[in-house]
Design an enzyme around this catalytic site. Structure first.
Site, mmCIF file in Angstrom:
data_model
loop_
_atom_site.group_PDB
_atom_site.id
_atom_site.type_symbol
_atom_site.label_atom_id
_atom_site.label_comp_id
_atom_site.label_asym_id
_atom_site.label_seq_id
_atom_site.Cartn_x
_atom_site.Cartn_y
_atom_site.Cartn_z
ATOM 1 N N GLY A 179 0.780 -1.238 0.000
ATOM 2 C CA GLY A 179 0.000 0.000 0.000
ATOM 3 C C GLY A 179 0.803 1.275 0.000
ATOM 4 N N ASN B 220 1.896 3.004 -2.613
ATOM 5 C CA ASN B 220 1.344 3.941 -3.602
ATOM 6 C C ASN B 220 0.020 4.517 -3.121
ATOM 7 O OD1 ASN B 220 2.920 4.249 -6.254
ATOM 8 N ND2 ASN B 220 3.112 2.066 -5.779
ATOM 9 N N MET C 227 -3.358 -7.373 -7.601
ATOM 10 C CA MET C 227 -2.702 -8.515 -8.245
ATOM 11 C C MET C 227 -3.665 -9.383 -9.053
ATOM 12 S SD MET C 227 0.320 -7.825 -7.531
ATOM 13 C CE MET C 227 1.224 -9.285 -8.031
ATOM 14 N N ARG C 228 -4.730 -8.779 -9.560
ATOM 15 C CA ARG C 228 -5.677 -9.518 -10.394
ATOM 16 C C ARG C 228 -6.013 -8.693 -11.630
ATOM 17 N NH1 ARG C 228 -8.619 -13.596 -7.024
ATOM 18 N NH2 ARG C 228 -7.777 -13.394 -4.913
ATOM 19 N N ILE C 229 -6.312 -9.379 -12.708
ATOM 20 C CA ILE C 229 -6.699 -8.690 -13.940
ATOM 21 C C ILE C 229 -8.153 -8.267 -13.815
ATOM 22 C CG2 ILE C 229 -7.028 -8.967 -16.424
ATOM 23 C CD1 ILE C 229 -4.665 -11.051 -16.200
ATOM 24 N N ASN D 263 -3.630 2.561 -13.735
ATOM 25 C CA ASN D 263 -2.779 1.607 -13.012
ATOM 26 C C ASN D 263 -1.359 2.151 -12.990
ATOM 27 O OD1 ASN D 263 -1.974 -0.984 -11.880
ATOM 28 N ND2 ASN D 263 -1.107 -1.466 -13.881
ATOM 29 N N HIS E 94 2.640 0.783 -13.008
ATOM 30 C CA HIS E 94 3.444 -0.408 -13.288
ATOM 31 C C HIS E 94 4.922 -0.044 -13.135
ATOM 32 C CE1 HIS E 94 4.372 -4.302 -14.938
ATOM 33 N NE2 HIS E 94 5.229 -3.742 -15.772
ATOM 34 N N ASP F 230 -1.298 -4.442 -18.669
ATOM 35 C CA ASP F 230 -0.328 -3.334 -18.757
ATOM 36 C C ASP F 230 -0.184 -2.807 -20.183
ATOM 37 O OD1 ASP F 230 0.191 -3.740 -15.990
ATOM 38 O OD2 ASP F 230 1.667 -5.281 -16.463
ATOM 39 N N GLU G 176 7.580 6.117 -8.363
ATOM 40 C CA GLU G 176 6.147 5.786 -8.412
ATOM 41 C C GLU G 176 5.354 6.732 -7.508
ATOM 42 O OE1 GLU G 176 4.998 1.642 -8.012
ATOM 43 O OE2 GLU G 176 7.013 0.999 -8.518
HETATM 44 C C1 GRF Z 1 4.255 -1.236 -7.109
HETATM 45 O O1 GRF Z 1 5.567 -1.497 -7.507
HETATM 46 C C2 GRF Z 1 3.376 -1.024 -8.311
HETATM 47 O O2 GRF Z 1 4.028 -0.398 -9.373
HETATM 48 C C3 GRF Z 1 2.997 -2.429 -8.685
HETATM 49 O O3 GRF Z 1 2.813 -3.087 -7.459
HETATM 50 C C4 GRF Z 1 3.610 -2.456 -6.460
HETATM 51 C C5 GRF Z 1 2.681 -2.079 -5.350
HETATM 52 O O4 GRF Z 1 3.396 -1.565 -4.258
HETATM 53 N N1 GRF Z 1 1.835 -2.449 -9.537
HETATM 54 P P1 GRF Z 1 2.616 -0.828 -3.084
HETATM 55 O O5 GRF Z 1 1.588 -1.835 -2.551
HETATM 56 O O6 GRF Z 1 1.947 0.378 -3.671
HETATM 57 O O7 GRF Z 1 3.647 -0.490 -2.074
#
Ligand code: GRF
Length: 208
Positions: free
Chosen positions: A15, A17, A95-97, A112, A114, A150, A179
């Site tokens: 979490g 981000n 972690m799911r599409i 999203n 990435h 992606d 990020e």
């Molecule tokens: C990040 O590296 C993001 O780019 C990827 O999953 C990771 C999530 O990290 N999609 P966090 O849970 O936001 O710390």
């Protein structure tokens, strides 16, 4: 801000981000507010972050199939967002599409992040893919979500060097710091109504 855009964040893990977005949204002048944090994982660190920020959160069981979500969970996530007047869904380590009702309801309004410079290194373990390939520069991408993995139109990217002694951990940490800048910046552009999708290209209006 009265007319701030309401956003939902969907996260499966740590979490960080989500935390970067939540911190940005605490600033009065930032044009977005987080209405809800959704997770498919009852153990997600993102849930504790939501509690620390006083943000509503919900865990939605997305089914046993790794990497995919059940139609019921997609419908539930969509209605939780619609009920709260969400204008933008932000995937942050989900972690799911995404498919089903959530995709239909928020098509063109879901983004999203990435940890790679797309279109290189889509999918899992992007930082390891970049190291293994031997690229000199890596980074992160914020993009719209479409039916692929992606593959959607790119809003913004930030670049970091790959250093000779980098491990997956050190490169990931360098990318992660970017990020945390990129995601709030991209959400700001969308919330300010300055983002236009023009085929594969995304135009940011009045970008100086
Ligand atoms: C990040 O590296 C993001 O780019 C990827 O999953 C990771 C999530 O990290 N999609 P966090 O849970 O936001 O710390």
């Amino acid at each position: 801000m009265a007319d701030a855009m309401k956003i939902a964040v969907i996260a499966s893990g740590r979490g960080s981000n989500f935390e970067a977005l939540a911190s940005a949204c605490r600033d009065e002048s930032y044009p977005a507010r987080i209405a809800i944090l959704l997770s498919d994982n009852p153990g997600a660190g993102a849930l504790a972050v939501a509690d620390a920020f006083g943000i509503e959160r919900a865990v939605v069981d997305c089914g046993p199939k790794k990497g995919s979500m059940s139609p019921e969970s997609s419908s539930l996530m969509a209605s939780l967002c619609v009920e709260r007047g969400v204008g933008l869904v932000c995937l942050a380590g989900f972690m799911r599409i995404v498919k089903g009702e959530l995709m239909r309801a928020f098509s063109g309004r879901m983004i999203n992040i990435h940890p790679a410079l797309l279109p290189s290194f889509r999918g899992l373990d992007a930082q390891r893919q970049a190291l293994d390939y031997g690229v000199r520069f890596a980074g992160c991408t914020v993009h719209f979500v479409d039916d692929g993995v992606d593959t959607g139109p790119i809003i913004l990217q930030r670049v970091v060097p790959v250093l000779p002694d980098d491990s997956v951990e050190s490169l990931s940490a360098r990318i992660l710091a970017e990020e945390h800048v990129a995601y709030p910046a991209a959400v700001r552009f969308v919330a300010e109504g300055r983002v236009r999708i023009d085929g594969r290209r995304v135009r940011i209006l009045d970008d100086n």
